[in-house]
Design an enzyme around this catalytic site. Structure first.
Site, PDB file in Angstrom:
ATOM      1  N   SER A  16      41.646  39.643  38.518  1.00 55.17           N
ATOM      2  CA  SER A  16      41.592  39.518  39.967  1.00 55.17           C
ATOM      3  C   SER A  16      40.317  40.136  40.538  1.00 55.17           C
ATOM      4  O   SER A  16      39.218  39.712  40.217  1.00 55.17           O
ATOM      5  CB  SER A  16      42.855  40.136  40.586  1.00 55.17           C
ATOM      6  N   ASP A  65      38.144  36.242  45.983  1.00 51.16           N
ATOM      7  CA  ASP A  65      37.874  37.067  44.812  1.00 51.16           C
ATOM      8  C   ASP A  65      37.757  36.167  43.576  1.00 51.16           C
ATOM      9  O   ASP A  65      37.882  34.948  43.686  1.00 51.16           O
ATOM     10  CB  ASP A  65      38.948  38.149  44.669  1.00 51.16           C
ATOM     11  N   ASP A 114      39.545  35.174  41.076  1.00 50.02           N
ATOM     12  CA  ASP A 114      40.572  34.164  40.777  1.00 50.02           C
ATOM     13  C   ASP A 114      41.089  33.466  42.027  1.00 50.02           C
ATOM     14  O   ASP A 114      42.062  32.716  41.979  1.00 50.02           O
ATOM     15  CB  ASP A 114      41.718  34.760  39.971  1.00 50.02           C
ATOM     16  N   ASP A 134      42.680  34.131  44.698  1.00 52.35           N
ATOM     17  CA  ASP A 134      43.974  34.293  45.362  1.00 52.35           C
ATOM     18  C   ASP A 134      43.855  35.170  46.608  1.00 52.35           C
ATOM     19  O   ASP A 134      44.666  35.070  47.519  1.00 52.35           O
ATOM     20  CB  ASP A 134      45.048  34.822  44.408  1.00 52.35           C
TER      21      ASP A 134
END
Length: 580
Positions: free
Chosen positions: A153, A308, A310, A312
């Site tokens: 993340s 970010d 990834d 999400d």
């Protein structure tokens, strides 16, 4: 831990780790007799926390490496085989695997896919890096029983991670997380096969555009005012940064299809696990958005958006009347999106019966007041979007409520039902429409945010993080929480503590090591050790109750909130210093 035990664990690891990159690191540490570093790498084994498996990459049981990935996947495969016996018997089990731009993510993802395949679980592996929300979407779309995304993340570049998902498209929670760990701990042998063999046996399928195109359409389908977008989108300029992650492919496509003028920060557009332009690829961190703010200012953009690695999490900034970009907190953007979703559903006759919004317990209660205005129920859950998904999932089973929105203070939002995790791509699309809507009403987002404050009261939020690394760090955090339970503060920031909530014994929540202190003004202070990192976080959700709504009241409320936050921060620092 004594040297003998350290060397015993280190040599056992070397014998098991087939990836020489990681085993050689441990051999070198043994040769150097660096027992301090070796202890940090072997004093514990990584376990699933609020974000799954996550740690610094390197050799050791307390590091992210190929062996830990293999053991976790074999354990997960064993658990899935037991959880779905009929599908296991007839050979219809499947898993989806995605990965982000971090170093080793592609290697870890393929290893994961081939272990699933060797266990008779068909693996759907994305052809290239993809965001976490698309992984969740793919699980539901393909009817898979589990899924994995290899990502850390928003963490610094040395980290990587492994998030495990269940058949509902959400991250695993109890009892599955504990059940998987039990299986992982029992693993003796890891099954695997070659990529060629897996494909030839129909146990590995590479996926890409067939999921991508459905995901893009789903994101656009959430919007309320397509005619407004069609008529006015070309007038809006958005500067966007994916922070070297997975977001550009999807955010550029979705916003581009809507007709928006998207200008991506060139230095941060390409995926790069070294994250060369930022210390932390986190849209919550002001330094991470420095290049984006500079470009947005130069381009006189109407808004700045960031995701970010990834994709999400979703961060934003908007120009004030002087053209200076103001970064919004996760709580502020959450309140704006929530207000817009509820306003739109009411105006357009799309509000379902028994509507509900779900937020984490450390998210500002600002949204509770907005919900009350629209007659919508606000429900609380533990930190982590998997808990929001769990409550939403319960709606489908008992019919108690209809989900309309979910949010976390850490820049997480979910406007759709098709994804069971936070989604920065759909949030970007909804935010773009929201910009257009308030512009059509003669207001900017910042102006409307001030209107909400004047209507419901002023809210200011701060977070304080303290790292406690190494074998002693966990014990220090444990002792700090125990001390606050035994001798809780009577006051914080000069305000009396009128109520204490201990989430270890709250009947309305699963047990969690979180303490919350409620102050006289309605301000809430929370203490929460991280489930995936060696740190403890304190959250300050300050509140100044609504007054007459005048500019004078607003200015005074800001001063009061800032002073209260300063005082609370000082008191928290004393607690931290005493624990060190």
């Amino acid at each position: 831990m004594d040297k003998e035990e350290i060397l015993k664990r280190a040599n056992a690891y070397i014998n098991e780790e087939k990836d020489e990159r990681f085993s050689n690191e441990v051999k070198e540490l043994i040769a150097k007799e660096d027992y301090k570093e070796l202890e940090d790498r072997f004093y514990q084994t990584l376990e699933f926390g609020t974000g799954g498996l996550r740690g610094i990459m390197g050799g050791g049981t307390n590091r992210m490496n190929t062996l830990e990935i293999n053991l976790a996947t074999q354990g997960l495969a064993n658990y899935v085989l037991k959880a779905f016996p009929e599908k296991a018997k007839n050979g219809t089990l499947s898993a989806v695997i995605a990965y982000d731009s971090r170093l080793n993510s592609d290697v870890f993802a393929e290893a994961t896919a081939l272990i699933f395949a060797a266990n008779g679980i068909k693996a759907y592996l994305f052809s290239g890096l993809r965001p976490t929300p698309e992984l969740s979407f793919a699980i539901k779309t393909l009817g898979a029983q589990t899924g994995v995304v290899v990502t850390a993340s928003h963490n610094p570049r040395m980290y990587n991670g492994y998030k495990a998902y269940w058949d509902n498209g959400a991250q695993v929670i109890e009892p599955h997380d504990k059940g998987i760990i039990e299986e992982v701990n029992k693993v003796k042998d890891v099954k695997t096969m070659t990529r060629t063999e897996a494909i030839s046996k129909g146990l590995l399928q590479i996926i890409d555009k067939e999921i991508d195109e459905k995901f893009w359409e789903m994101c656009k389908a959430q919007l309320f005012r397509p005619d407004l977008i069609k008529a006015k989108a070309k007038d809006v300029r958005i500067v966007y940064t994916p922070l070297h992650g997975t977001g550009a492919m999807h955010v550029e496509k979705v916003l581009g299809d809507l007709g928006l003028n998207v200008i991506t920060v060139p230095e941060q557009r390409e995926p790069d696990g070294r994250f060369p332009t930022v210390e932390k690829p986190n849209p919550e961190e002001k330094p991470a958005l420095k290049l984006a703010v500079e470009l947005a200012t130069k381009e006189k953009a109407d808004g700045l958006m960031a995701t970010d690695p990834d994709a999400d999490r979703f961060g934003t900034a908007f120009p004030d009347k002087d053209g200076n970009f103001v970064l919004l907190s996760g709580n502020q953007m959450g309140a704006l999106l929530m207000d817009y979703v509820l306003l739109s559903r009411k105006e357009l006759g799309k509000m379902p019966a028994n509507p509900a919004i779900i937020r984490s317990i450390v998210t500002s209660p600002f949204g509770d007041y907005i919900c009350k205005k629209y007659g919508v129920t606000m429900l609380e859950c533990l930190t982590g979007f998997k808990w929001i998904a769990a409550i939403e999932d319960s709606f489908e089973k008992d019919g108690s409520y209809n989900y309309v929105f979910g949010l976390e203070e850490s820049y997480g939002y979910k406007v759709e039902k098709e994804v069971m995790d936070k989604d920065g791509v759909s949030a970007a699309a909804m935010c773009a429409e929201m910009i257009l809507y308030w512009r059509s009403q003669g207001k900017s987002l910042l102006e409307h945010l001030d209107e909400l404050y004047k209507e419901f009261g002023y809210f200011e939020d701060r977070a304080i993080s303290q790292n406690f690394p190494g074998a002693s760090g966990g014990e220090t955090m444990k002792n700090m929480m125990a001390s606050m339970r035994a001798n809780p503060p009577a006051a914080l920031g000069g305000e009396k503590v009128v109520k204490i909530r201990d989430c270890m014994n709250d009947p309305n929540l699963p047990k969690s090591n979180v303490l919350q202190f409620y102050l006289e003004s309605g301000t809430i202070v929370s203490a929460r050790p991280s489930g995936t990192e060696p740190k403890i976080k304190f959250y300050i959700n300050s509140m100044v109750p609504a007054g007459d709504g005048s500019d004078a009241w607003f200015a005074d409320a800001k001063k009061k909130a800032a002073a209260l936050c300063d005082g609370i921060s000082s008191d928290i620092q004393k607690i931290i210093d005493a624990a060190k």
